[in-house]
Design an enzyme around this catalytic site. Structure first.
Site, mmCIF file in Angstrom:
data_model
loop_
_atom_site.group_PDB
_atom_site.id
_atom_site.type_symbol
_atom_site.label_atom_id
_atom_site.label_comp_id
_atom_site.label_asym_id
_atom_site.label_seq_id
_atom_site.Cartn_x
_atom_site.Cartn_y
_atom_site.Cartn_z
ATOM 1 C CB SER A 161 -0.935 -0.117 1.315
ATOM 2 O OG SER A 161 -1.460 1.400 1.585
ATOM 3 C CB THR A 175 -0.190 2.968 4.247
ATOM 4 O OG1 THR A 175 -0.290 3.498 5.316
ATOM 5 C CG2 THR A 175 0.166 1.568 4.116
ATOM 6 C CE1 TYR A 221 -3.505 -2.418 5.668
ATOM 7 C CE2 TYR A 221 -3.200 -0.100 5.361
ATOM 8 C CZ TYR A 221 -3.421 -1.090 4.926
ATOM 9 O OH TYR A 221 -3.207 -1.401 3.512
ATOM 10 C CE LYS A 280 -1.490 -4.410 3.110
ATOM 11 N NZ LYS A 280 -1.396 -5.960 2.592
HETATM 12 C C1 UD1 Z 1 -6.439 4.565 4.226
HETATM 13 C C2 UD1 Z 1 -5.183 3.914 4.390
HETATM 14 C C3 UD1 Z 1 -4.606 3.128 3.201
HETATM 15 C C4 UD1 Z 1 -5.540 2.106 2.994
HETATM 16 C C5 UD1 Z 1 -6.895 2.868 2.580
HETATM 17 C C6 UD1 Z 1 -7.839 1.666 2.001
HETATM 18 C C7 UD1 Z 1 -3.422 5.030 5.580
HETATM 19 C C8 UD1 Z 1 -2.865 6.701 6.088
HETATM 20 N N1 UD1 Z 1 -4.460 5.167 4.903
HETATM 21 O O1 UD1 Z 1 -6.019 5.503 3.105
HETATM 22 O O2 UD1 Z 1 -3.433 2.552 3.817
HETATM 23 O O3 UD1 Z 1 -4.969 1.502 1.887
HETATM 24 O O4 UD1 Z 1 -7.526 3.493 3.302
HETATM 25 O O5 UD1 Z 1 -8.094 0.934 3.007
HETATM 26 O O6 UD1 Z 1 -3.093 4.152 6.180
HETATM 27 N N2 UD1 Z 1 -12.361 11.087 4.272
HETATM 28 C C9 UD1 Z 1 -13.484 12.114 4.683
HETATM 29 N N3 UD1 Z 1 -14.493 11.591 5.131
HETATM 30 C C10 UD1 Z 1 -14.682 10.190 5.543
HETATM 31 C C11 UD1 Z 1 -13.581 9.181 4.904
HETATM 32 C C12 UD1 Z 1 -12.416 9.786 4.501
HETATM 33 O O7 UD1 Z 1 -13.555 13.059 4.593
HETATM 34 O O8 UD1 Z 1 -15.717 9.701 6.107
HETATM 35 C C13 UD1 Z 1 -11.368 11.650 3.483
HETATM 36 C C14 UD1 Z 1 -9.727 11.497 4.307
HETATM 37 O O9 UD1 Z 1 -9.442 12.478 5.292
HETATM 38 C C15 UD1 Z 1 -8.807 11.627 3.186
HETATM 39 C C16 UD1 Z 1 -9.680 10.978 1.778
HETATM 40 O O10 UD1 Z 1 -10.948 11.130 2.431
HETATM 41 O O11 UD1 Z 1 -8.281 12.794 2.911
HETATM 42 C C17 UD1 Z 1 -9.603 9.349 1.494
HETATM 43 O O12 UD1 Z 1 -9.690 8.723 2.870
HETATM 44 P P1 UD1 Z 1 -9.887 7.311 2.773
HETATM 45 O O13 UD1 Z 1 -10.977 6.717 1.784
HETATM 46 O O14 UD1 Z 1 -10.218 6.629 4.350
HETATM 47 O O15 UD1 Z 1 -8.054 6.649 2.528
HETATM 48 P P2 UD1 Z 1 -6.997 6.858 2.905
HETATM 49 O O16 UD1 Z 1 -7.111 7.513 4.454
HETATM 50 O O17 UD1 Z 1 -6.156 7.823 1.769
#
Ligand code: UD1
Length: 337
Positions: free
Chosen positions: A124, A126, A148, A152
């Site tokens: 990932s 990540t 997590y 990885k």
């Molecule tokens: C996270 C994990 C990544 C993993 C991926 C898929 C980390 C840092 N990130 O990625 O390793 O592969 O999930 O499982 O370990 N957001 C909102 N509202 C929400 C949800 C998300 O605003 O309800 C925003 C977040 O702040 C971010 C973006 O949407 O800016 C994407 O978030 P998300 O889909 O959770 O993925 P990541 O955090 O990038």
């Protein structure tokens, strides 16, 4: 060629099985159904008109994994099985270290015993932690911000050591950016248990009125509209990246690392606005505090995967939004869990 796919009924695993079958690979799936459903097996068959062989076992169970290798002449392994919820990994780190490391060690041991030399690993973005520069290249420094992610990175380190010690091995590490979307048929897609943590699964549930409102985690990041920027990639493109990785695997020895992303970053609000437009639905949202551990922006430099694997993502953000919603509309009853 016969490919063992661990976690083959999960979100990325199932789409990869479809692409493997379409490309005429033979597919053997191991899945313990801890975060997937057996129905997916029938859906894979419905899409491809081919039935993969399936074992409901845990990859940590060495005896049972050995039996799979003895019953099938496995040429390569694609290892998806693993826990992946960032928040849960913080509250239950031992569960994550035990499962994600044990399953990989078990597979590598059995592969050695059974003379299987080709391994593709689901890593990932990540592992890049909080990158100093963008876009992210494969040789950037590695670090993690949660257990997590650390599993990885630890597995990547284990693979590097194993590759040094065994010159017959071919290992490809794929670092995924943010996979979303679903198969065009609407038969397979992402089905998280309970309230989703990730953005797209949350958006589709709000659009479908299963959840009232999306919380946007911060609008004061140093990004064009202040909300977090990510490299969203269609899961079908990602799945196709695994076919390219397999092709490379059988033609080289050693270990290589590839980003699988599009190279383009979109903000949370870009995704919400595009989703509303292409699906003609409303996604009410409110701005709330930043989510601890989130970074401002993260997107890939996809050049290495293009040059060395011939991989290029084909689908755009509109396809991703349309296909994610199509999957939910087609699976409304079974989705309300
Ligand atoms: C996270 C994990 C990544 C993993 C991926 C898929 C980390 C840092 N990130 O990625 O390793 O592969 O999930 O499982 O370990 N957001 C909102 N509202 C929400 C949800 C998300 O605003 O309800 C925003 C977040 O702040 C971010 C973006 O949407 O800016 C994407 O978030 P998300 O889909 O959770 O993925 P990541 O955090 O990038």
């Amino acid at each position: 060629m016969k490919i063992l796919v661990t976690g083959g009924l999960g979100f990325i695993g199932s789409h990869t099985c479809v692409e493997l079958l379409n490309a005429n690979y033979e597919v053997v799936i191991i899945d313990n159904l801890s975060n997937s459903s057996i129905d997916v097996l029938d859906k894979i068959e419905e899409i491809t008109s081919k039935k993969p062989k399936f074992y409901e076992i845990d990859v940590c169970d060495k005896e049972k994994v050995s039996v799979v290798f003895k019953e099938n002449k496995i040429d390569a392994v694609i290892h998806f099985a693993g826990y992946k919820a960032v928040g849960e990994s913080v509250s239950e780190p031992l569960k994550y270290y035990r499962n994600n490391l044990d399953s990989t060690l078990t597979l590598l041991e059995v592969m050695k015993e059974e003379n299987c030399h080709n391994f593709v690993f689901s890593s990932s973005a990540t592992v890049y932690g909080s990158p100093k520069e963008l876009p992210i290249k494969e040789d950037f420094p590695l670090s993690t911000t949660n257990p997590y992610g650390t599993t990885k990175l630890m597995i990547e380190r284990i693979l590097a050591d194993v590759s040094k010690a065994d010159k017959d091995l071919s290992i490809i590490v794929l670092r995924y950016f943010n996979p979303i979307g679903a198969h065009k048929s609407g038969l397979i897609g992402e089905k998280p248990n309970g309230i989703p943590n990730n953005l797209m699964p949350y958006i589709v549930r709000v659009a479908n009125k299963e959840l009232p409102i999306l919380s946007v985690f911060g609008n004061d990041y140093d990004t064009p509209d202040g909300t977090g920027v990510r490299d969203y990639i269609h899961v079908v493109d990602l799945a196709k990246g695994h076919i390219k990785a397999l092709e490379k695997c059988v033609n080289f020895k050693g270990i290589e690392y590839y980003n699988l992303g599009t190279g383009t970053g979109y903000s949370v609000l870009d995704l919400v606005n595009t989703f509303e437009k292409v699906n003609n639905v409303e996604v009410p949202y409110k701005i709330v505090d930043r989510r601890p551990g989130d970074i401002a922006a993260c997107y890939a430099d996809p050049t290495k995967a293009y040059k060395e694997l011939g991989f290029k993502a084909e689908y755009g953000i509109e396809d991703m939004c349309r296909d994610s919603y199509n999957f939910i509309l087609k699976n409304k009853e079974s989705h309300n869990n």
